[in-house]
Design a protein around this motif. Structure first.
Motif, PDB file in Angstrom:
ATOM      1  N   GLY A   1       0.813  -1.211   0.000  1.00  0.00           N
ATOM      2  CA  GLY A   1       0.000   0.000   0.000  1.00  0.00           C
ATOM      3  C   GLY A   1       0.842   1.253   0.000  1.00  0.00           C
ATOM      4  N   GLU A   2       1.966   1.231   0.719  1.00  0.00           N
ATOM      5  CA  GLU A   2       2.865   2.391   0.751  1.00  0.00           C
ATOM      6  C   GLU A   2       3.382   2.704  -0.652  1.00  0.00           C
ATOM      7  N   ARG A   3       3.699   1.687  -1.410  1.00  0.00           N
ATOM      8  CA  ARG A   3       4.169   1.913  -2.775  1.00  0.00           C
ATOM      9  C   ARG A   3       3.075   2.569  -3.616  1.00  0.00           C
ATOM     10  N   MET A   4       1.829   2.123  -3.407  1.00  0.00           N
ATOM     11  CA  MET A   4       0.712   2.709  -4.151  1.00  0.00           C
ATOM     12  C   MET A   4       0.490   4.166  -3.767  1.00  0.00           C
ATOM     13  N   LEU A   5       0.599   4.468  -2.481  1.00  0.00           N
ATOM     14  CA  LEU A   5       0.387   5.842  -2.013  1.00  0.00           C
ATOM     15  C   LEU A   5       1.341   6.814  -2.698  1.00  0.00           C
ATOM     16  N   ILE A   6       2.617   6.449  -2.741  1.00  0.00           N
ATOM     17  CA  ILE A   6       3.603   7.367  -3.316  1.00  0.00           C
ATOM     18  C   ILE A   6       3.485   7.404  -4.834  1.00  0.00           C
TER      19      ILE A   6
END
Length: 426
Positions: free
Chosen positions: A207-212
């Motif tokens: 999810g962190e990768r998607m956020l950025i």
């Protein structure tokens, strides 16, 4: 000996003598054998208890009922039975994946605080059941609380993972207290059956990768960007960046550095963007693309270490070099060393509680006597997640002492210095 040497020696002696900050937990426990059957008590809902459905809306309904004054007290059993049912649903879905792709760091997460409220109410009920010696009821609440933490661990954000870790600690506190109550059954095998790590981070990292990606989606690596497009993107990134140095100032200054620009273009070509295409990009577009490339490299240098055992992951994460004045890297790189340490702290606490229960098992089979060494215990014992080695153990004046080792950099943090003192009730 010079005065300087004497002063240094005194300082060293004082540092050695100074007591380390610790969380000291004293428990007087019964010598208690394992229940029969051994898994009569478990700490997460079993498959036979589960019903089809998504628990998250039911948890939210429970909290909304509390906020609306539907319960006379925060731990009203009738209202919290809804949380019990939710904890026994099989498909937790926070239903925010589309917003991860579009909202980025602006994603609103009001439900996280509500899960804390619900956990606090459940903890109050748990403590009441323990105080009354209603261990079967307390086990139901323990399963609900630990399941809530696990469901929170399915949240696809690192903030959600930190809340899940906090909820697991909230559940562990009354469970720990229960072990000291007369008549408490032994939970050694129940603790042994818990998943490791208790709060997973894999979904949150994805999810962190998607956020950025959402924050940088307007940064084009296919076509030259217009001045208006670059201005809009830079203003967006500056709203996120909390540093004193403005991104536009860094871009203006760095774009004048011919060596830096040549190296940035070369790095983008090596990264897979054709050189002739890079040549068409403006200096600001080149610098922003190079910063994104550097962010992705440093991000993955962290993320690749997270699945390692804590005794390997935490020190390796701590040794990674800090980013040096890299605007996008500084803004978006997560603090995975802190999060991985918090994740392992839950596992360390549960491992220490499993040791407490192993001591109760041993005492039950040896006339109430504590083992002189952990090696004398005849059930398997977990290692300390932060060392990969057995926990430190001593028997002092008839009491067993167990110490957890803090990770590097947390030596003076009491939360990471757990010390259990266990006395067998006569």
């Amino acid at each position: 000996m010079t005065e300087t040497t004497i002063a240094l020696a005194v300082a060293i002696a004082s540092a050695v003598a100074a007591p380390r900050a610790e969380t000291h937990v004293k428990l007087t426990v019964d010598a208690t054998a394992a229940p029969k059957p051994a898994l009569r008590y478990v700490l997460l809902p079993e498959l036979k208890e589960l019903t089809p459905g998504n628990p998250i809306p039911a948890y939210m309904k429970c909290v909304i009922g509390q906020e609306a004054g539907a319960a006379e007290s925060p731990a009203d059993r009738g209202l919290l039975q809804l949380a019990d049912r939710a904890a026994r649903m099989d498909k937790p879905d926070w239903q925010i994946l589309p917003k991860l792709r579009t909202d980025g760091l602006a994603l609103l997460l009001p439900d996280l605080q509500k899960m804390r409220q619900l956990s606090a109410a459940l903890q109050e009920r748990f403590r009441d059941e323990v105080a009354r010696g209603r261990f079967d009821d307390a086990q139901v609440t323990a399963k609900t609380m630990f399941a809530l933490a696990r469901h929170m661990g399915e949240h696809p954000t690192l903030i959600g993972s930190l809340v899940a870790i906090a909820l697991a600690q909230v559940a562990a506190a009354p469970f720990e207290e229960m072990l000291g109550q007369p008549g408490c059954p032994n939970f050694y095998w129940a603790l042994t059956a818990l998943p490791q790590p208790f709060v997973p981070l894999d979904k949150a990292l994805e999810g962190e990768r998607m956020l950025i990606d959402a924050e940088l989606r307007d940064l084009d690596d296919q076509q030259p960007m217009t001045t208006a497009q670059l201005k809009k993107l830079i203003q967006h990134l500056e709203r996120i960046d909390r540093r004193d140095t403005k991104l536009i100032d860094w871009l203006a200054r760095t774009a004048k550095d011919a060596d830096h620009m040549e190296a940035a273009r070369a790095r983008l070509s090596e990264h897979g963007i054709a050189g002739e295409r890079v040549a068409q990009f403006s200096p600001y577009q080149v610098l922003l693309l190079d910063e994104r490339r550097e962010y992705e490299i440093q991000r993955d240098e962290q993320m690749k270490l997270v699945p390692l055992p804590a005794w390997e992951a935490v020190p390796r994460l701590k040794r990674l070099p800090a980013p040096k004045m890299r605007p996008i890297v500084d803004t978006f790189l997560p603090e995975l060393q802190r999060i991985r340490a918090a994740q392992a702290r839950v596992d360390q606490r549960l491992a220490l509680l499993r040791h407490v229960e192993a001591l109760r098992l041993h005492a039950a089979g040896h006339g109430g006597a504590l083992p002189a060494r952990l090696a004398d215990v005849d059930v398997p014992l977990p290692v300390d997640p932060f060392t990969g080695k057995p926990f430190r153990y001593e028997v002092i004046d008839g009491a067993a002492h167990l110490w957890g080792t803090p990770p590097l950099g947390y030596e003076d943090n009491a939360a990471y210095n757990l010390h259990y003192e266990i006395v067998i009730r006569k």
